[in-house]
Scaffold this motif. Structure first.
Motif, mmCIF file in Angstrom:
data_model
loop_
_atom_site.group_PDB
_atom_site.id
_atom_site.type_symbol
_atom_site.label_atom_id
_atom_site.label_comp_id
_atom_site.label_asym_id
_atom_site.label_seq_id
_atom_site.Cartn_x
_atom_site.Cartn_y
_atom_site.Cartn_z
ATOM 1 N N VAL A 1 49.849 16.465 20.599
ATOM 2 C CA VAL A 1 50.079 15.896 21.859
ATOM 3 C C VAL A 1 49.622 16.896 23.029
ATOM 4 N N ILE B 1 48.940 6.216 27.013
ATOM 5 C CA ILE B 1 47.464 6.171 26.397
ATOM 6 C C ILE B 1 47.438 4.310 26.226
ATOM 7 N N MET C 1 42.902 5.153 23.571
ATOM 8 C CA MET C 1 43.180 5.477 22.123
ATOM 9 C C MET C 1 42.201 6.245 21.243
ATOM 10 N N SER D 1 46.088 8.685 17.667
ATOM 11 C CA SER D 1 47.140 7.827 18.321
ATOM 12 C C SER D 1 47.268 6.520 17.910
#
Length: 257
Positions: free
Chosen positions: A128, A160, A185, A189
């Motif tokens: 992240v 996202i 995306m 993720s």
């Protein structure tokens, strides 16, 4: 039946997203009118096919993890609010086990204190930090005296999503689309989203990130009650990093005894 419906919903979302982006899923792509001999395949087509195969493998892995998580969710031990004392709830929520909590006012909470192991949590936090740009928007408030007050949000935020912008999802927040830029995306993720969907027995269309850099950065009581989220919104909350309290309270008055 619920798991089958969930998977079908995922497949439908993925196909709709692929068509919107102008690309087809691997099976449709292979069926299109492309030369079948490798010597006549343009290099760009080869790269696209390799990329799609890798994405398909990533998606299959994510679906397998989601299916496993869904199986775990279906077998969670059930705890009913009225059947436990305050001390028993304290003990249960600190024993490290996962539960399905049936709370007052038809509220259900799936509790996973160790959804990720320590290594997985550290890896996700690093991913992240390296891939997500956090925003600190400025909010403007009208004070009772008529003066406009400017406040910078100390909490980092990002989202996202492939399907919509803030103005569509949060249709009662007129300036939201100007505050947040949605990132698309990526395999990591989407895999995370699928796993959370399986564990929560729900389908989600976005991931929202909140970064609390220390114990002085908090969020006020809120309901996730924006009109664009529907009448009974469901969220899946995943926390990594330092330990923090996560509190709930009902908007309804407790019935008098």
């Amino acid at each position: 039946m619920e798991r089958r419906a969930l998977e079908e919903c995922r497949r439908k979302q993925d196909r709709q997203r692929a068509r919107a982006e102008g690309s087809l899923p691997p099976e449709d792509f292979a069926a299109s009118s492309v030369p079948s001999t490798s010597s006549s395949m343009p290099m760009g087509w080869r790269k696209a096919k390799v990329h799609q195969r890798a994405a398909k493998a990533e998606e299959l892995s994510a679906l397998a993890a989601a299916d496993l998580a869904a199986g775990d969710a279906a077998s969670l031990p059930v705890l009913v609010w009225e059947e436990k004392s305050a001390s028993e709830w304290e003990e249960k929520l600190r024993d490290g086990r996962s539960y399905r909590l049936l709370l007052p006012w038809n509220t259900e909470l799936l509790w996973y204190p160790h959804f990720l192991d320590e290594a997985g949590a550290d890896e996700l936090e690093t991913t992240v930090r390296n891939n997500i740009t956090m925003y600190h928007p400025t909010y403007y408030f009208q004070t009772p005296s008529g003066v406009t007050q400017e406040t910078v949000n100390r909490k980092g935020q990002a989202r996202i999503c492939d399907d919509f912008d803030s103005g569509v999802q949060y249709d009662n927040a007129t300036g939201a689309a100007l505050l947040y830029v949605s990132q698309k995306m990526e395999p990591w993720s989407r895999s995370l989203l699928r796993r959370v969907e399986g564990a929560s027995e729900s389908v989600f269309n976005a991931i929202w990130f909140n970064h609390y850099r220390d114990g002085t950065v908090t969020i006020h009581w809120h309901t996730d009650g924006n009109d664009g989220l529907g009448p009974d919104p469901i969220i899946g909350s995943l926390s990594v990093g330092a330990t923090r309290d996560f509190c709930f309270k009902s908007k309804r008055a407790w019935p008098s005894e």
